[in-house]
Scaffold this active site. Structure first.
Site, PDB file in Angstrom:
ATOM      1  N   CYS A  18       8.203  30.359  14.084  1.00 51.32           N
ATOM      2  CA  CYS A  18       8.813  30.859  12.854  1.00 51.32           C
ATOM      3  C   CYS A  18       7.772  31.016  11.747  1.00 51.32           C
ATOM      4  O   CYS A  18       7.658  32.071  11.138  1.00 51.32           O
ATOM      5  CB  CYS A  18       9.936  29.907  12.437  1.00 51.32           C
ATOM      6  SG  CYS A  18      10.426  29.997  10.740  1.00 51.32           S
ATOM      7  N   CYS A  21       7.795  27.062   7.718  1.00 54.07           N
ATOM      8  CA  CYS A  21       7.463  25.731   7.190  1.00 54.07           C
ATOM      9  C   CYS A  21       6.014  25.407   7.556  1.00 54.07           C
ATOM     10  O   CYS A  21       5.748  24.738   8.555  1.00 54.07           O
ATOM     11  CB  CYS A  21       8.382  24.681   7.790  1.00 54.07           C
ATOM     12  SG  CYS A  21      10.084  24.852   7.272  1.00 54.07           S
ATOM     13  N   CYS A  95      18.436  25.222  10.940  1.00 53.26           N
ATOM     14  CA  CYS A  95      17.101  25.066  10.364  1.00 53.26           C
ATOM     15  C   CYS A  95      17.105  23.844   9.456  1.00 53.26           C
ATOM     16  O   CYS A  95      18.075  23.609   8.732  1.00 53.26           O
ATOM     17  CB  CYS A  95      16.763  26.322   9.557  1.00 53.26           C
ATOM     18  SG  CYS A  95      15.414  26.106   8.398  1.00 53.26           S
ATOM     19  N   GLN A 219      17.998  29.664  -8.236  1.00 51.74           N
ATOM     20  CA  GLN A 219      17.059  28.742  -7.588  1.00 51.74           C
ATOM     21  C   GLN A 219      17.650  28.253  -6.279  1.00 51.74           C
ATOM     22  O   GLN A 219      18.828  27.872  -6.232  1.00 51.74           O
ATOM     23  CB  GLN A 219      16.771  27.555  -8.505  1.00 51.74           C
ATOM     24  CG  GLN A 219      16.067  27.931  -9.802  1.00 51.74           C
ATOM     25  CD  GLN A 219      14.582  28.228  -9.618  1.00 51.74           C
ATOM     26  OE1 GLN A 219      14.015  28.020  -8.545  1.00 51.74           O
ATOM     27  NE2 GLN A 219      13.945  28.743 -10.655  1.00 51.74           N
ATOM     28  N   TYR A 248      12.138  36.229 -18.111  1.00 51.96           N
ATOM     29  CA  TYR A 248      12.375  36.230 -16.663  1.00 51.96           C
ATOM     30  C   TYR A 248      13.549  35.293 -16.390  1.00 51.96           C
ATOM     31  O   TYR A 248      13.457  34.357 -15.603  1.00 51.96           O
ATOM     32  CB  TYR A 248      11.135  35.769 -15.890  1.00 51.96           C
ATOM     33  CG  TYR A 248       9.850  36.484 -16.270  1.00 51.96           C
ATOM     34  CD1 TYR A 248       9.491  37.652 -15.611  1.00 51.96           C
ATOM     35  CD2 TYR A 248       9.015  35.995 -17.274  1.00 51.96           C
ATOM     36  CE1 TYR A 248       8.317  38.322 -15.945  1.00 51.96           C
ATOM     37  CE2 TYR A 248       7.843  36.659 -17.615  1.00 51.96           C
ATOM     38  CZ  TYR A 248       7.503  37.817 -16.949  1.00 51.96           C
ATOM     39  OH  TYR A 248       6.346  38.464 -17.284  1.00 51.96           O
ATOM     40  N   GLU A 270      15.511  39.894 -18.706  1.00 49.50           N
ATOM     41  CA  GLU A 270      15.462  39.896 -17.237  1.00 49.50           C
ATOM     42  C   GLU A 270      15.535  41.352 -16.760  1.00 49.50           C
ATOM     43  O   GLU A 270      16.228  42.169 -17.339  1.00 49.50           O
ATOM     44  CB  GLU A 270      16.640  39.051 -16.728  1.00 49.50           C
ATOM     45  CG  GLU A 270      17.099  39.296 -15.317  1.00 49.50           C
ATOM     46  CD  GLU A 270      16.077  38.922 -14.251  1.00 49.50           C
ATOM     47  OE1 GLU A 270      15.470  37.848 -14.338  1.00 49.50           O
ATOM     48  OE2 GLU A 270      15.894  39.746 -13.326  1.00 49.50           O
ATOM     49  N   ASP A 318       9.233  32.151 -16.822  1.00 52.07           N
ATOM     50  CA  ASP A 318       9.429  31.746 -15.414  1.00 52.07           C
ATOM     51  C   ASP A 318       9.279  32.985 -14.529  1.00 52.07           C
ATOM     52  O   ASP A 318      10.250  33.449 -13.925  1.00 52.07           O
ATOM     53  CB  ASP A 318      10.831  31.125 -15.273  1.00 52.07           C
ATOM     54  CG  ASP A 318      11.094  30.571 -13.885  1.00 52.07           C
ATOM     55  OD1 ASP A 318      10.144  30.496 -13.079  1.00 52.07           O
ATOM     56  OD2 ASP A 318      12.253  30.213 -13.598  1.00 52.07           O
ATOM     57  N   CYS A 345       5.930  29.461  -9.749  1.00 57.85           N
ATOM     58  CA  CYS A 345       6.066  29.116  -8.330  1.00 57.85           C
ATOM     59  C   CYS A 345       4.788  29.474  -7.584  1.00 57.85           C
ATOM     60  O   CYS A 345       4.777  29.542  -6.364  1.00 57.85           O
ATOM     61  CB  CYS A 345       7.284  29.806  -7.716  1.00 57.85           C
ATOM     62  SG  CYS A 345       7.314  31.565  -7.984  1.00 57.85           S
TER      63      CYS A 345
HETATM   64  N1  SAH Z   1      14.432  31.689 -14.728  1.00 60.53           N
HETATM   65  C1  SAH Z   1      15.309  32.031 -13.637  1.00 60.53           C
HETATM   66  C2  SAH Z   1      14.736  33.094 -12.689  1.00 60.53           C
HETATM   67  C3  SAH Z   1      13.320  32.924 -12.256  1.00 60.53           C
HETATM   68  S1  SAH Z   1      12.808  33.983 -10.920  1.00 60.53           S
HETATM   69  C4  SAH Z   1      15.717  30.785 -12.895  1.00 60.53           C
HETATM   70  O1  SAH Z   1      15.170  29.710 -13.071  1.00 60.53           O
HETATM   71  O2  SAH Z   1      16.662  30.877 -12.090  1.00 60.53           O
HETATM   72  C5  SAH Z   1      12.017  35.278 -11.716  1.00 60.53           C
HETATM   73  C6  SAH Z   1      12.949  36.310 -12.305  1.00 60.53           C
HETATM   74  O3  SAH Z   1      12.116  37.307 -12.923  1.00 60.53           O
HETATM   75  C7  SAH Z   1      13.828  37.073 -11.301  1.00 60.53           C
HETATM   76  O4  SAH Z   1      15.179  36.982 -11.725  1.00 60.53           O
HETATM   77  C8  SAH Z   1      13.336  38.532 -11.394  1.00 60.53           C
HETATM   78  O5  SAH Z   1      14.377  39.473 -11.264  1.00 60.53           O
HETATM   79  C9  SAH Z   1      12.743  38.572 -12.788  1.00 60.53           C
HETATM   80  N2  SAH Z   1      11.699  39.578 -13.064  1.00 60.53           N
HETATM   81  C10 SAH Z   1      10.754  40.049 -12.220  1.00 60.53           C
HETATM   82  N3  SAH Z   1       9.903  40.882 -12.870  1.00 60.53           N
HETATM   83  C11 SAH Z   1      10.323  40.939 -14.160  1.00 60.53           C
HETATM   84  C12 SAH Z   1       9.871  41.628 -15.324  1.00 60.53           C
HETATM   85  N4  SAH Z   1       8.801  42.422 -15.269  1.00 60.53           N
HETATM   86  N5  SAH Z   1      10.539  41.447 -16.468  1.00 60.53           N
HETATM   87  C13 SAH Z   1      11.625  40.643 -16.533  1.00 60.53           C
HETATM   88  N6  SAH Z   1      12.105  39.962 -15.466  1.00 60.53           N
HETATM   89  C14 SAH Z   1      11.485  40.108 -14.298  1.00 60.53           C
END
Ligand code: SAH
Length: 392
Positions: A18, A21, A95, A219, A248, A270, A318, A345
Site C-alpha cells: 500500500c 503508512c 485498515c 480535518q 484557508y 477559503e 492553515d 501540514c
Molecule cells: N483551516 C481548515 C482547512 C485547512 S485545509 C481546517 O482546519 O479544517 C486548507 C484549506 O485551504 C482547504 O479547505 C482548501 O480548500 C483551502 N485552499 C487551498 N488553496 C487556497 C487558496 N489559494 N486560498 C484560499 N483557500 C485555499
C-alpha cells in the site's frame, strides 16, 4: 500509549504494497521521535521546537475513508487504495488508520454490487459504473455519509440499492451520488444527487457543531484536531473585541472556535465554494453572528484588505501542503497583525514561508509545536506562533 512494534510483517499485511503508512516499521514512540527530528531539521532555525504531541490511541483515527473500485482480469470486483504513486488498486477491507465502520460499509457495498449488477469503472476505457466510495463519519455525532462516485449519471435501481444498504447499515444517515465522468485523478465530480437524507453530516468539535458536505475539507483526525486547535487558541491568546482573520478556513472551524473562546470578530476566507457555504451555515448554526466568510484566493483577499487599509489583531493561516504564497505573506505584513498563528501540514513549505515572514525582522517565531495528526504516516502537522511586537 500502545508502543508495540506494529509492523515489519506483524502489523498490517499490506504495509509494503500500500505504501500509505510509511512509518509502520517503527514503534509509535520511534515515529514521534522521527517527526520531532524532521521538524527540528526544517524549523529549529526559527525557534526551539516543543515536544511533539502524540496520540493516545493511534489507530482507526481517520473519519474519512475513500476506496477506489476496479474489476480484476478474472472478473472479481475489488476495492481499496491506489498503491503509492501508481493507479494499481491494493485491495483493502480493514485498515488500521481508518474508521472501522467506514471500512465495513465499503465492504458491504462491494458485496451488494453483484446483486445489483453494478460494474466497477474502468479508468482505461472510461466505461463502468462505480469509481469510488467515500465515507465520512462524525465521531461525536455518529452521523455517517456515504458518497457513491459514479462514472455515469444513471444509477439503476437506486432506491432499492439505498434500501438494501440501509438494511445492512441502518446507522448510515445520508447517501449521495456524485457523478464524475471525466478522465481525472480527482475523486469527486461537480454534480451530485442526494439519494437519502440531507446530503451532509454534522460533527461536534471543540463544543461547536459543524456541517460537513461531500467536497468540503474537514480535518481527518478529530481527536487530534481538538488538541491542535486548543494549542492554536492558546497561542492566539485572544481578547474580546479583537479582529481575527481565518485564512484557508475550510468550513470555518478555526475561526468559529476563536469566536467561541472570546467574543471576537472573525473574517474567514477559503477557495472552495462548498466549504464556504458550510462555513456560513456553521456560523449561523452556532450563533456566531460576528463571523463572516468569503470565497476566494487567500492571497488576493488579504491584498485587497491591505489595499483598503484594513487591520487585524490575529491572523490564523492553515494553507494546504504547498504552503502559502508570496502575495499572501506580503499582504499579511502590510496588515501587520500583532500575532500570526500558522498551522502547517508540511514542515518544508512552512520553513519556506517562515523565512519570508521573518527575513525583514518584522516578525519573530515565538513558539513551534508539532502535533501528530497522521500516526504511521510520514506527515507532520506543526503549529507556530509569530509575534510582531518582538520587544514587548
Ligand atoms: N483551516 C481548515 C482547512 C485547512 S485545509 C481546517 O482546519 O479544517 C486548507 C484549506 O485551504 C482547504 O479547505 C482548501 O480548500 C483551502 N485552499 C487551498 N488553496 C487556497 C487558496 N489559494 N486560498 C484560499 N483557500 C485555499
Amino acid at each position: 500509549m500502545d508502543n508495540k512494534r506494529v509492523a515489519s510483517g506483524n502489523g498490517c499485511k499490506l504495509y509494503k504494497k500500500c505504501g500509505g503508512c510509511q512509518l509502520q516499521n517503527l514503534t509509535y514512540d520511534e515515529q514521534l521521535k522521527f517527526k520531532q527530528r524532521l521538524c527540528e531539521k526544517h524549523l529549529s532555525k526559527y525557534c526551539k521546537i516543543s515536544p511533539i504531541i502524540g496520540m493516545e490511541h493511534p489507530y482507526h483515527y481517520r473519519n474519512k475513508v475513500q476506496a477506489a473500485f476496479a474489476t480484476t482480469k478474472d472478473g472479481r470486483i475489488i476495492s481499496g487504495v491506489y498503491q503509492s504513486g501508481t493507479h494499481r488498486i491494493v485491495p483493502v477491507d480493514l485498515c488500521m488508520t481508518e474508521d472501522k465502520k467506514a471500512d465495513e460499509i465499503i465492504v458491504s457495498i462491494r458485496s451488494l454490487m453483484k446483486d445489483f449488477r453494478m460494474t466497477a469503472y474502468n479508468e482505461n476505457t472510461g466505461r463502468g459504473f462505480l469509481r469510488h466510495v467515500l465515507v465520512k463519519r462524525g465521531f461525536t455525532t455518529n452521523q455517517i455519509m456515504v458518497v457513491m462516485v459514479t462514472g455515469t449519471p444513471i444509477f439503476p435501481a437506486k432506491n432499492n440499492f439505498v434500501k438494501a444498504l440501509r438494511k445492512i447499515h441502518p446507522e448510515i444517515t445520508t447517501i449521495v451520488q456524485n457523478i464524475n465522468m471525466k478522465p481525472t485523478n480527482l475523486v469527486l465530480g461537480d454534480r451530485q444527487n442526494v439519494l437519502f437524507g440531507t446530503g451532509y453530516i454534522e460533527d461536534v468539535l471543540c463544543g461547536l457543531t459543524f456541517r460537513i458536505s461531500p467536497a468540503s475539507f474537514y480535518q481527518i483526525n478529530p481527536v487530534q484536531t481538538e488538541v491542535l486547535y486548543g494549542k492554536a487558541m492558546e497561542l492566539a491568546d485572544l481578547k474580546k473585541g479583537q479582529r481575527v482573520i481565518d485564512c484557508y478556513c475550510g468550513i470555518g472551524t478555526i475561526g468559529l472556535c476563536a469566536a467561541n473562546v472570546c467574543d471576537c470578530e472573525v473574517i474567514g476566507v477559503e477557495l472552495n465554494p462548498d466549504a464556504v457555504k458550510d462555513a456560513k451555515f456553521n456560523a449561523r448554526r452556532n450563533n456566531k453572528n460576528n463571523a463572516k466568510f468569503y470565497c476566494g484566493d487567500a492571497g488576493q483577499f488579504m491584498t485587497e484588505m491591505a489595499d483598503n487599509g484594513e487591520s487585524a489583531d490575529v491572523v490564523f493561516m492553515d494553507p494546504p501542503r504547498a504552503g502559502s504564497s508570496v502575495e499572501f505573506i506580503d499582504s499579511v505584513k502590510t496588515l501587520s497583525p500583532k500575532k500570526i498563528v500558522y498551522i502547517s501540514c508540511n514542515p518544508e513549505t512552512m520553513a519556506r514561508d517562515l523565512e519570508l515572514l521573518t527575513k525583514d525582522k518584522k516578525y519573530k517565531v515565538t513558539s513551534l509545536t508539532p502535533v501528530d495528526m497522521f500516526p504511521h504516516t510520514n506527515h507532520c502537522e506543526v503549529v507556530a506562533q509569530l509575534h510582531s511586537d518582538i520587544n514587548s
